[in-house]
Design a protein around this motif. Structure first.
Motif, PDB file in Angstrom:
ATOM      1  N   ILE A   1      -8.866  -7.807  36.132  1.00 53.27           N
ATOM      2  CA  ILE A   1      -7.565  -8.468  36.260  1.00 53.27           C
ATOM      3  C   ILE A   1      -6.918  -8.093  37.588  1.00 53.27           C
ATOM      4  CG2 ILE A   1      -5.220  -8.562  35.317  1.00 53.27           C
ATOM      5  CD1 ILE A   1      -6.455  -8.246  32.544  1.00 53.27           C
ATOM      6  N   SER A   2      -7.095  -6.827  37.998  1.00 49.94           N
ATOM      7  CA  SER A   2      -6.513  -6.376  39.252  1.00 49.94           C
ATOM      8  C   SER A   2      -7.008  -7.201  40.429  1.00 49.94           C
ATOM      9  CB  SER A   2      -6.846  -4.897  39.468  1.00 49.94           C
ATOM     10  OG  SER A   2      -6.307  -4.426  40.678  1.00 49.94           O
ATOM     11  N   ASN A   3      -8.270  -7.618  40.374  1.00 53.38           N
ATOM     12  CA  ASN A   3      -8.819  -8.450  41.450  1.00 53.38           C
ATOM     13  C   ASN A   3      -8.174  -9.827  41.492  1.00 53.38           C
ATOM     14  OD1 ASN A   3     -10.604  -6.531  42.437  1.00 53.38           O
ATOM     15  ND2 ASN A   3     -12.243  -7.132  41.049  1.00 53.38           N
ATOM     16  N   GLN A   4      -7.664 -10.272  40.338  1.00 54.31           N
ATOM     17  CA  GLN A   4      -7.037 -11.600  40.259  1.00 54.31           C
ATOM     18  C   GLN A   4      -5.531 -11.546  40.500  1.00 54.31           C
ATOM     19  OE1 GLN A   4      -8.090 -12.999  36.323  1.00 54.31           O
ATOM     20  NE2 GLN A   4     -10.157 -12.193  36.534  1.00 54.31           N
ATOM     21  N   LEU A   5      -4.953 -10.361  40.339  1.00 55.98           N
ATOM     22  CA  LEU A   5      -3.506 -10.208  40.483  1.00 55.98           C
ATOM     23  C   LEU A   5      -3.089 -10.381  41.941  1.00 55.98           C
ATOM     24  CD1 LEU A   5      -1.108  -9.327  38.551  1.00 55.98           C
ATOM     25  CD2 LEU A   5      -1.324  -7.086  39.624  1.00 55.98           C
ATOM     26  N   LYS A   6      -2.011 -11.110  42.160  1.00 56.14           N
ATOM     27  CA  LYS A   6      -1.488 -11.324  43.508  1.00 56.14           C
ATOM     28  C   LYS A   6      -0.114 -10.685  43.633  1.00 56.14           C
ATOM     29  CE  LYS A   6      -5.018 -13.995  44.419  1.00 56.14           C
ATOM     30  NZ  LYS A   6      -6.120 -13.489  45.274  1.00 56.14           N
ATOM     31  N   LEU A   7       0.083  -9.956  44.721  1.00 53.91           N
ATOM     32  CA  LEU A   7       1.392  -9.394  45.028  1.00 53.91           C
ATOM     33  C   LEU A   7       1.947 -10.073  46.265  1.00 53.91           C
ATOM     34  CD1 LEU A   7       0.961  -5.522  44.528  1.00 53.91           C
ATOM     35  CD2 LEU A   7       1.781  -7.218  42.899  1.00 53.91           C
ATOM     36  N   ARG A   8       3.225 -10.373  46.231  1.00 49.59           N
ATOM     37  CA  ARG A   8       3.903 -10.952  47.390  1.00 49.59           C
ATOM     38  C   ARG A   8       5.274 -10.299  47.516  1.00 49.59           C
ATOM     39  NH1 ARG A   8       7.899 -13.933  45.400  1.00 49.59           N
ATOM     40  NH2 ARG A   8       7.655 -15.033  43.411  1.00 49.59           N
ATOM     41  N   ILE A   9       5.822 -10.325  48.702  1.00 47.14           N
ATOM     42  CA  ILE A   9       7.152  -9.768  48.921  1.00 47.14           C
ATOM     43  C   ILE A   9       8.197 -10.656  48.228  1.00 47.14           C
ATOM     44  CG2 ILE A   9       8.902  -9.229  50.656  1.00 47.14           C
ATOM     45  CD1 ILE A   9       6.610  -7.239  50.573  1.00 47.14           C
ATOM     46  N   ALA A  10       9.146 -10.038  47.558  1.00 52.04           N
ATOM     47  CA  ALA A  10      10.203 -10.771  46.855  1.00 52.04           C
ATOM     48  C   ALA A  10      11.047 -11.582  47.842  1.00 52.04           C
ATOM     49  CB  ALA A  10      11.089  -9.793  46.097  1.00 52.04           C
TER      50      ALA A  10
END
Length: 367
Positions: A208-217
């Motif tokens: 799941i971590s490989n699929q998770l996307k983080l972006r700046i708020a």
């Protein structure tokens, strides 16, 4: 690593590393995992199994046999040796006149388990076979005779898992046997048989971590973050319990977006916003505030979200030319899920002013 004395502080790793340590993640063959889920009561000792595994280069099987043969209380004595055992003739010569003794060589896991379940006492070294005996809830006599067994031996001895036979001298084996015959001692239920499920969950989390996307708020996240900030499930573990008004949240949120020393990530999975992680950098500490959307809680997203953010923050700190040393999280003492998440990611726990402070070097550490 399922060695009982190992903890996260023994490793130098990247901050985002997941840990699977201790007996919760014990590596055992499937029959023993199944057996560990059952209960067992032993009220009387009538049989003993002896297994030193592998080649048993010191022929401790023979030594232990010489001791237990002296006790008529044992109606059956079962010997288990490995394929590399080289003392067959000597052993067979010593048992041919004793009808109580059975010899098994090179057996599989199912056969080993059945022997442990049919005998009340097992004599084993502090190795993987000790873990199997613990799973089968046997009355265990154990010790250590080589260096690589000593850590496991000392840790489990202190925990009272077995009756101590030291380095398996004749006198120590005899003392241990007599202790067991006086009072039956069943190994405590230290292994629950669910480690395979926990390990599978770890790999699912990594996937799941490989699929998770983080972006700046951004400003577009204002409404979502307000809904989280005012949700009862989120507020329950907040240090500030006062009611949050919309105008107050708007001012706070916009200030965070403008603050160069505030790194504010939003997390997305399968197109949905599932939580956020914020790092407020103060001197040598990056203080963490994270949350998981109430609809996605109790699914392990907290650990995934944090571990992923530890990958991303390094680049963001570099881009903003910010230096810091430690990752820090503050948790209310009754917030067990969050505490467990920090521990599983290798944070050290410190009690500070009625709350828990978790600390981890951003660049790895070792003791």
């Amino acid at each position: 690593n399922h060695a009982p004395s190992v903890n996260t502080q023994n490793y130098r790793v990247q901050a985002y590393t997941h840990f699977a340590l201790g007996l919760d993640y014990v590596l055992l063959r499937p029959p023993f995992l199944r057996a560990a889920q059952n209960t067992r009561e032993i009220s009387k000792v009538e049989s003993v199994a002896i297994c030193f595994g592998g080649s048993d280069a010191k022929n401790l099987t023979q030594r232990a046999l010489s001791v237990v043969k002296e006790y008529s209380e044992f109606k059956k004595i079962i010997l288990v040796v490995g394929q590399a055992y080289n003392y067959d003739e000597e052993l067979k010569a010593s048992i041919k006149r004793d009808l109580r003794v059975e010899l098994h060589k090179g057996i599989d896991s199912e056969q080993m388990l059945q022997i442990m379940l049919l005998t009340q006492v097992v004599i084993v070294s502090a190795s993987s076979v000790l873990l199997e005996a613990m799973a089968a809830r046997c009355c265990i006599i154990s010790g250590a005779y080589v260096d690589n067994q000593k850590i496991i031996y000392e840790s489990f001895r202190k925990d009272g898992v077995f009756v101590d036979a030291g380095n398996f001298s004749v006198a120590e084996i005899k003392n241990a046997v007599e202790s067991v015959l006086k009072k039956v001692f069943v190994a405590p239920k230290a292994i629950d048989g669910l480690s395979n499920k926990r390990l599978l969950k770890k790999f699912i989390q990594l996937s799941i971590s490989n699929q998770l996307k983080l972006r700046i708020a951004t400003e577009n996240d204002l409404q979502t973050t307000y809904q989280w900030a005012t949700h009862p499930a989120i507020r329950a573990f907040a240090f500030q319990q006062n009611k949050i008004e919309w105008e107050e949240h708007v001012e706070w949120f916009r200030n965070k977006l403008k603050d160069e020393k505030c790194i504010y990530f939003m997390a997305e999975h399968d197109g949905a916003i599932i939580g956020s992680v914020r790092f407020d950098v103060r001197d040598n500490e990056a203080v963490i505030s994270y949350l998981v959307d109430p609809h996605y809680q109790s699914k392990g997203y907290g650990l995934i979200l944090l571990a992923k953010s530890f990958e991303e923050i390094l680049n963001e700190l570099k881009n903003r030319r910010i230096t810091t040393r430690d990752l820090v999280g503050y948790v209310m003492e009754n917030n067990y899920p969050s505490s467990k998440t920090f521990v599983n990611l290798g944070f050290r726990e410190i009690k500070v002013d009625g709350k828990l402070k978790f600390v981890k070097s951003l660049y790895g550490s070792i003791n």
